[in-house]
Design a protein around this motif. Sequence first.
Motif, PDB file in Angstrom:
ATOM      1  N   TRP A   1      -3.695  -2.454-100.680  1.00 55.42           N
ATOM      2  CA  TRP A   1      -3.248  -2.079-102.034  1.00 55.42           C
ATOM      3  C   TRP A   1      -4.434  -2.156-102.999  1.00 55.42           C
ATOM      4  CZ3 TRP A   1      -0.003  -0.707 -98.938  1.00 55.42           C
ATOM      5  CH2 TRP A   1       0.792  -1.554 -98.160  1.00 55.42           C
TER       6      TRP A   1
ATOM      7  N   LYS B   1       3.246  -4.341-105.671  1.00 59.61           N
ATOM      8  CA  LYS B   1       3.588  -4.124-107.088  1.00 59.61           C
ATOM      9  C   LYS B   1       2.519  -4.663-108.043  1.00 59.61           C
ATOM     10  CE  LYS B   1       6.254  -8.356-107.340  1.00 59.61           C
ATOM     11  NZ  LYS B   1       7.539  -8.949-107.006  1.00 59.61           N
TER      12      LYS B   1
ATOM     13  N   ASP C   1      -2.235  -1.108-109.031  1.00 60.45           N
ATOM     14  CA  ASP C   1      -1.963   0.226-109.567  1.00 60.45           C
ATOM     15  C   ASP C   1      -2.122   1.258-108.445  1.00 60.45           C
ATOM     16  OD1 ASP C   1      -1.762   2.601-110.828  1.00 60.45           O
ATOM     17  OD2 ASP C   1      -3.563   2.363-112.078  1.00 60.45           O
ATOM     18  N   LEU C   2      -1.005   1.688-107.911  1.00 58.78           N
ATOM     19  CA  LEU C   2      -1.034   2.633-106.789  1.00 58.78           C
ATOM     20  C   LEU C   2      -0.666   4.048-107.260  1.00 58.78           C
ATOM     21  CD1 LEU C   2       0.681   0.444-104.006  1.00 58.78           C
ATOM     22  CD2 LEU C   2      -1.727   0.515-104.702  1.00 58.78           C
ATOM     23  N   SER C   3      -0.820   4.283-108.567  1.00 59.77           N
ATOM     24  CA  SER C   3      -0.340   5.557-109.117  1.00 59.77           C
ATOM     25  C   SER C   3      -1.173   6.756-108.673  1.00 59.77           C
ATOM     26  CB  SER C   3      -0.298   5.479-110.646  1.00 59.77           C
ATOM     27  OG  SER C   3      -1.612   5.225-111.140  1.00 59.77           O
TER      28      SER C   3
ATOM     29  N   ARG D   1      -0.323  10.261-103.753  1.00 60.94           N
ATOM     30  CA  ARG D   1       0.621  11.377-103.839  1.00 60.94           C
ATOM     31  C   ARG D   1       1.271  11.718-102.496  1.00 60.94           C
ATOM     32  NH1 ARG D   1      -0.942  16.619-102.490  1.00 60.94           N
ATOM     33  NH2 ARG D   1      -3.075  16.850-101.766  1.00 60.94           N
TER      34      ARG D   1
ATOM     35  N   GLN E   1       9.319   3.247-101.356  1.00 59.18           N
ATOM     36  CA  GLN E   1       9.561   2.677-102.686  1.00 59.18           C
ATOM     37  C   GLN E   1       8.374   1.861-103.192  1.00 59.18           C
ATOM     38  OE1 GLN E   1      11.914   3.755-104.340  1.00 59.18           O
ATOM     39  NE2 GLN E   1      13.482   4.370-102.847  1.00 59.18           N
ATOM     40  N   ASN E   2       7.874   0.962-102.381  1.00 55.63           N
ATOM     41  CA  ASN E   2       6.911  -0.029-102.874  1.00 55.63           C
ATOM     42  C   ASN E   2       5.467   0.434-102.829  1.00 55.63           C
ATOM     43  OD1 ASN E   2       8.660  -2.488-103.410  1.00 55.63           O
ATOM     44  ND2 ASN E   2       9.280  -1.876-101.353  1.00 55.63           N
TER      45      ASN E   2
ATOM     46  N   GLY F   1       5.905   4.411-104.663  1.00 60.37           N
ATOM     47  CA  GLY F   1       6.540   4.433-105.984  1.00 60.37           C
ATOM     48  C   GLY F   1       7.719   5.397-106.064  1.00 60.37           C
ATOM     49  N   GLY F   2       8.331   5.703-104.910  1.00 57.51           N
ATOM     50  CA  GLY F   2       9.487   6.592-104.894  1.00 57.51           C
ATOM     51  C   GLY F   2       9.141   8.047-105.156  1.00 57.51           C
ATOM     52  N   ARG F   3       7.811   8.367-105.260  1.00 59.27           N
ATOM     53  CA  ARG F   3       7.463   9.765-105.577  1.00 59.27           C
ATOM     54  C   ARG F   3       6.646  10.450-104.482  1.00 59.27           C
ATOM     55  NH1 ARG F   3       3.841   6.511-107.794  1.00 59.27           N
ATOM     56  NH2 ARG F   3       1.879   7.133-106.828  1.00 59.27           N
ATOM     57  N   CYS F   4       6.183   9.701-103.478  1.00 62.78           N
ATOM     58  CA  CYS F   4       5.300  10.307-102.474  1.00 62.78           C
ATOM     59  C   CYS F   4       6.058  10.605-101.177  1.00 62.78           C
ATOM     60  CB  CYS F   4       4.143   9.362-102.143  1.00 62.78           C
ATOM     61  SG  CYS F   4       3.234   8.803-103.576  1.00 62.78           S
TER      62      CYS F   4
END
Length: 648
Positions: A337, A371, A374-376, A379, A398-399, A402-405
């Motif tokens: 992370w 968490k 910063d894993l933003s 993608r 999820q973790n 971030g629920g988007r990839c």
Amino acid sequence: MEQHVYPPAAQARIQGMEAYQALCAEAEADHASYWARLAREFLSWQTPFTKSLNDSEAPFFKWFEDGKLNASYNCLDRHVQAGKGERTAIIFETDGGESRKVSYAELLALVCQMANGLKSRGIKKGDRVVIYMPMSVEGVAAMQACARIGATHSVVFGGFSAQSLRDRINDAGAVALITADEQMRGGKALALKGIVDEALDGGVCPTLKDVIVYRRTGGAVGWVEGRDLWLHELLQGASSICEPEWVEAEHPLFLLYTSGSTGKPKGVQHSTGGYLLHAALTTSWTFDLQDSDIFWCTADIGWVTGHSYITYGPLALGGTEIVFEGVPTYPDAARFWQMIAKHKVTIFYTAPTAIRSLIKAAETNDAVHPKHHDLSSLRLLGSVGEPINPAAWEWYFQNVGGGRCPIVDTFWQTETGGHMITPLPGVTPMVPGSCTLPFPGITAAIVDEMGNDVPNGTGGILVVKKPWPAMIRTIWGDPERFKKSYYPEELKGYYLAGDGAIRSADRGYFTITGRIDDVLNVSGHRMGTMEIESALVAHTELVAEAAVVGRPDDLTGEAICAFVVLKRARPTGEEAKAIAKELRDWVAKEIGPIAKPKEIRFGDNLPKTRSGKIMRRLLRSLAKNEPVTQDISTLENPAILEQLAQAN
Ligand code: 7RM
């Protein structure tokens, strides 16, 4: 259980299910022309090919055989020539946390110098070179340098023992070995050169002339004059220009040894053209690699994943990637992370075992939970090596994502060269635990023992009906074993993967149900049960007989469980513990620490049929601590079951 379905990414290289289906239809209509089109689009050919597939000597298929190319040219020169020389090829991070960037121009210069160094030692096209290296820029460059001069590399994972290394050198008839003084893992320096010396001790590798040593730590090493030479001395004065050796598409780019169900590990032989095409193509379509990405595949170059998705695929596309020397748990279990945040990684590819162990670590110590980082930048996520259980999938999604990839759960093998069944990010709605649909052009199917298709919802044998460019060409030195292992007569000329699978009734999605042969998957590493048994019985002083089976394990997927009959009376208590430890260490020495049995049970005998066959399915039940429900009427010695049911 209720099944969640997750939508694909909004945007990716292959856009939408219709585009996917159009590619599948193109391949279906004209398989050979489809692959030929892609081979022209993705690779640069010095001599363009005019033939696509040659199946006249099936199952020894040839692809693009009259074309010539060079893998290292495709991974390096062409990007430099296109003005991308200053682009970062590799971000290298050491075990200790320092990092440095290597541009395409710098990597090309290093590869050329190494290639010239190898040439100066008389190494030439067709020679085999074993690479026993830590994760490093030099490790990747050594592979590329072999490719540049047409030498066939055979990378041996740094965790393998002296004995395993020796067997691989001899099987390949290697003329040179490239290694390092030591490798750094988890803050410790581990000998590599020392293991090499042990492997070569007593002149047991007659073909091997040169041992080239990369100085990684500066630790003390033994030295054999006339055989050993320092890499930095070899590079001194070597020109950083080296004309690539243009090789036929079928020229063997590499051998990679992998475990089978019987006998010793087999040297899987890969081609140059077909292999490189699939490495590049899948990196583009499955990972959607773009110039703006930072790609990180956490595999070691000692495994096929490191070959296709570190050394070849990302570089063939001119991408920027991370090469990481260390381990996921050092200095603590937040290392991945922390590195994703530090390097702004956008595409992350790892194994379910790593995910499961990091889940466990985060559950026991909140400080290492993702968490806190910063894993933003992420993608896209990937998984490889073994089935990913839905709970681990959800946690990863999820973790980490971030629920988007999207998560691409990529099913493939050493033998397949690259992804075979996988979601594509802009295409495939995802169901956790399923590797979903075949890569366009890959004719994966599920059949029964006679090669007949089974309906969706019915489990069976995973096969690939048509040849594909990146497929294994043969087993080095053993074409008969190649035929027997992958093209058994009853399967109608289909490629046998060795896995069981099932397609869902609704979507036709594939789920891999596990190996159907005597191969175990421990932490994503393939281990043959026979190999471990041979290692155990090689302890001739102690062991009379051994049988090895796998049992499900929450962390490692499968765990190795060995049943052993000693030459002395069956031990109990402290003595049993001590002997079990001795045997575990013995296996580590014979094969490598990854092959250590998790549990060893001792018996006066093994469960056998009257004809003397060990009944492994009974042992599998015993290993799981399950009551034996199978028919035991053919069992010679039923009383043994009770004895073997008990752990030491
Ligand atoms: C890439 C690699 C191959 C074996 C294969 C399977 C298992 C790999 C997945 C998987 C379920 C996956 N090469 N396997 N990927 N099972 N889902 N996504 O792992 O030659 O070392 O192993 O690994 O059993 O046959 S390998």
